[in-house]
Design a protein around this motif. Structure first.
Motif, PDB file in Angstrom:
ATOM      1  N   MET A   1       0.872  -1.143  -0.058  1.00 35.86           N
ATOM      2  CA  MET A   1      -0.162  -0.109  -0.097  1.00 35.86           C
ATOM      3  C   MET A   1       0.803   1.415  -0.119  1.00 35.86           C
ATOM      4  O   MET A   1       1.803   1.344   0.724  1.00 35.86           O
ATOM      5  N   SER A   2       0.351   2.481  -0.876  1.00 34.57           N
ATOM      6  CA  SER A   2       1.226   3.534  -0.851  1.00 34.57           C
ATOM      7  C   SER A   2       1.211   4.297   0.457  1.00 34.57           C
ATOM      8  O   SER A   2       0.317   4.112   1.276  1.00 34.57           O
ATOM      9  N   ILE A   3       2.058   5.348   0.518  1.00 37.86           N
ATOM     10  CA  ILE A   3       2.303   6.199   1.667  1.00 37.86           C
ATOM     11  C   ILE A   3       0.792   6.836   1.573  1.00 37.86           C
ATOM     12  O   ILE A   3      -0.043   7.214   2.440  1.00 37.86           O
ATOM     13  N   ALA A   4       0.243   7.472   0.387  1.00 38.46           N
ATOM     14  CA  ALA A   4      -0.965   8.215   0.226  1.00 38.46           C
ATOM     15  C   ALA A   4      -2.185   7.543   0.840  1.00 38.46           C
ATOM     16  O   ALA A   4      -3.017   7.940   1.284  1.00 38.46           O
ATOM     17  N   SER A   5      -2.328   6.006   0.387  1.00 35.48           N
ATOM     18  CA  SER A   5      -3.147   5.119   0.675  1.00 35.48           C
ATOM     19  C   SER A   5      -3.218   5.025   2.161  1.00 35.48           C
ATOM     20  O   SER A   5      -4.397   4.956   2.821  1.00 35.48           O
ATOM     21  N   LYS A   6      -2.268   4.680   2.589  1.00 38.92           N
ATOM     22  CA  LYS A   6      -2.022   4.772   4.066  1.00 38.92           C
ATOM     23  C   LYS A   6      -2.546   5.871   4.999  1.00 38.92           C
ATOM     24  O   LYS A   6      -3.488   5.803   5.983  1.00 38.92           O
ATOM     25  N   ILE A   7      -2.265   7.179   4.591  1.00 39.02           N
ATOM     26  CA  ILE A   7      -2.626   8.365   5.001  1.00 39.02           C
ATOM     27  C   ILE A   7      -4.166   8.617   4.919  1.00 39.02           C
ATOM     28  O   ILE A   7      -4.902   8.952   5.880  1.00 39.02           O
ATOM     29  N   GLN A   8      -4.770   8.233   3.793  1.00 36.27           N
ATOM     30  CA  GLN A   8      -6.118   8.268   3.554  1.00 36.27           C
ATOM     31  C   GLN A   8      -6.957   7.634   4.570  1.00 36.27           C
ATOM     32  O   GLN A   8      -7.892   7.635   4.862  1.00 36.27           O
ATOM     33  N   GLU A   9      -6.391   6.300   4.729  1.00 32.93           N
ATOM     34  CA  GLU A   9      -7.105   5.040   5.492  1.00 32.93           C
ATOM     35  C   GLU A   9      -7.185   5.551   6.904  1.00 32.93           C
ATOM     36  O   GLU A   9      -8.209   5.381   7.541  1.00 32.93           O
ATOM     37  N   LEU A  10      -5.961   6.172   7.446  1.00 32.18           N
ATOM     38  CA  LEU A  10      -5.743   6.715   8.856  1.00 32.18           C
ATOM     39  C   LEU A  10      -6.776   7.890   8.912  1.00 32.18           C
ATOM     40  O   LEU A  10      -7.505   7.961  10.116  1.00 32.18           O
ATOM     41  N   ASN A  12      -9.580   8.622   7.375  1.00 33.94           N
ATOM     42  CA  ASN A  12     -10.917   8.140   7.630  1.00 33.94           C
ATOM     43  C   ASN A  12     -11.214   7.396   8.705  1.00 33.94           C
ATOM     44  O   ASN A  12     -12.300   7.425   9.319  1.00 33.94           O
ATOM     45  N   ASP A  13     -10.276   6.647   9.365  1.00 33.40           N
ATOM     46  CA  ASP A  13     -10.343   5.754  10.312  1.00 33.40           C
ATOM     47  C   ASP A  13     -10.465   6.678  11.829  1.00 33.40           C
ATOM     48  O   ASP A  13     -11.281   6.179  12.729  1.00 33.40           O
ATOM     49  N   LEU A  14      -9.586   7.563  11.946  1.00 40.05           N
ATOM     50  CA  LEU A  14      -9.307   8.382  13.068  1.00 40.05           C
ATOM     51  C   LEU A  14     -10.546   9.177  13.386  1.00 40.05           C
ATOM     52  O   LEU A  14     -11.418   9.826  12.618  1.00 40.05           O
ATOM     53  N   PRO A  15     -11.028   9.233  14.647  1.00 35.19           N
ATOM     54  CA  PRO A  15     -12.271  10.055  15.060  1.00 35.19           C
ATOM     55  C   PRO A  15     -11.889  11.616  14.784  1.00 35.19           C
ATOM     56  O   PRO A  15     -10.651  11.859  14.673  1.00 35.19           O
ATOM     57  N   LYS A  16     -12.864  12.357  14.289  1.00 36.37           N
ATOM     58  CA  LYS A  16     -12.693  13.717  14.054  1.00 36.37           C
ATOM     59  C   LYS A  16     -11.793  14.567  14.910  1.00 36.37           C
ATOM     60  O   LYS A  16     -11.042  15.619  14.667  1.00 36.37           O
ATOM     61  N   ASN A  17     -12.114  14.262  16.322  1.00 33.60           N
ATOM     62  CA  ASN A  17     -11.450  15.145  17.186  1.00 33.60           C
ATOM     63  C   ASN A  17      -9.773  14.875  17.465  1.00 33.60           C
ATOM     64  O   ASN A  17      -9.191  15.298  18.262  1.00 33.60           O
TER      65      ASN A  17
END
Length: 220
Positions: A1-10, A12-17
């Motif tokens: 998985m690319s760096i960009a994909s990992k960033i986007q996944e994280l 999306n997963d992390l709470p907004k706060n």
């Protein structure tokens, strides 16, 4: 998985706060640029001069966090651009940050590093020391720093119950300090291996490196 994909996944997963600090120490500028292009704006480094070099080369809307142990004689190299210093564990360091921030007409945000781990190698002050520091007259004289939260590093262990207890200890310390200092809003705890546990314990900022960029590129 690319760096960009990992960033986007994280993201999306992390709470907004919860703020994601991409820990980019030892990584080339090209890796940081890829993360930046994927929308990441907060990066954490543990060596001041390495961070300063990257700051010179990368877009200026990046928020730079110094997450490593800080030597007082090197504060001057980051004073004009650093956004948050995580590892403040004594008054002398705060005084130096204040002095260097004043030269650049800035107020630098800092976190008090609280020692929650059992390992002797971990830095940090006790909850009692932190309370006394914030109440001291000497601290009140510092006008170019702002204590905005606390930071802690759990013991490096597979015992998740112990890690959870250490995170809870930091949250209790945070709650106690916040009663006296309403500006304290950040709890920086949790890394690649334990950030989910940290978030469940109340973390508002996680420092994630290897899960994004892979293993560190340490020189022999």
């Amino acid at each position: 998985m690319s760096i960009a994909s990992k960033i986007q996944e994280l993201q999306n997963d992390l709470p907004k706060n919860v703020t994601l600090v991409a820990v980019s120490k030892t990584k080339p500028v090209s890796d940081l640029q890829e993360a930046y292009d994927a929308g990441q704006r907060v990066f954490g480094e543990n060596k001041i001069q390495e961070m300063a070099k990257k700051w010179e080369q990368l877009p200026k809307d990046i928020s730079w966090h110094m997450i490593g142990h800080v030597q007082r004689n090197k504060v001057k190299y980051m004073a004009k651009f650093v956004n948050l210093i995580h590892g403040v564990d004594n008054y002398k360091l705060l005084k130096e940050i204040d002095k260097q921030a004043k030269k650049h007409d800035r107020v630098i945000n800092c976190l008090l590093q609280i020692k929650i781990a059992e390992e002797d190698s971990k830095f940090g002050m006790s909850a009692k020391d932190a309370t006394e520091l914030l109440a001291s007259e000497a601290f009140q004289q510092l006008k170019n720093i702002a204590i905005v939260g606390v930071m802690g590093m759990a013991t490096f262990t597979d015992n998740l119950t112990q890690v959870q207890q250490e995170f809870k200890h930091l949250k209790v310390t945070f709650d106690s300090l916040q009663q006296k200092q309403p500006n304290i809003t950040v709890i920086s705890m949790g890394m690649s291996g334990d950030y989910e546990l940290a978030i469940s314990a109340g973390s508002t900022m996680v420092r994630i490196g290897s899960s994004i960029f892979g293993a560190r590129n340490y020189q022999p």
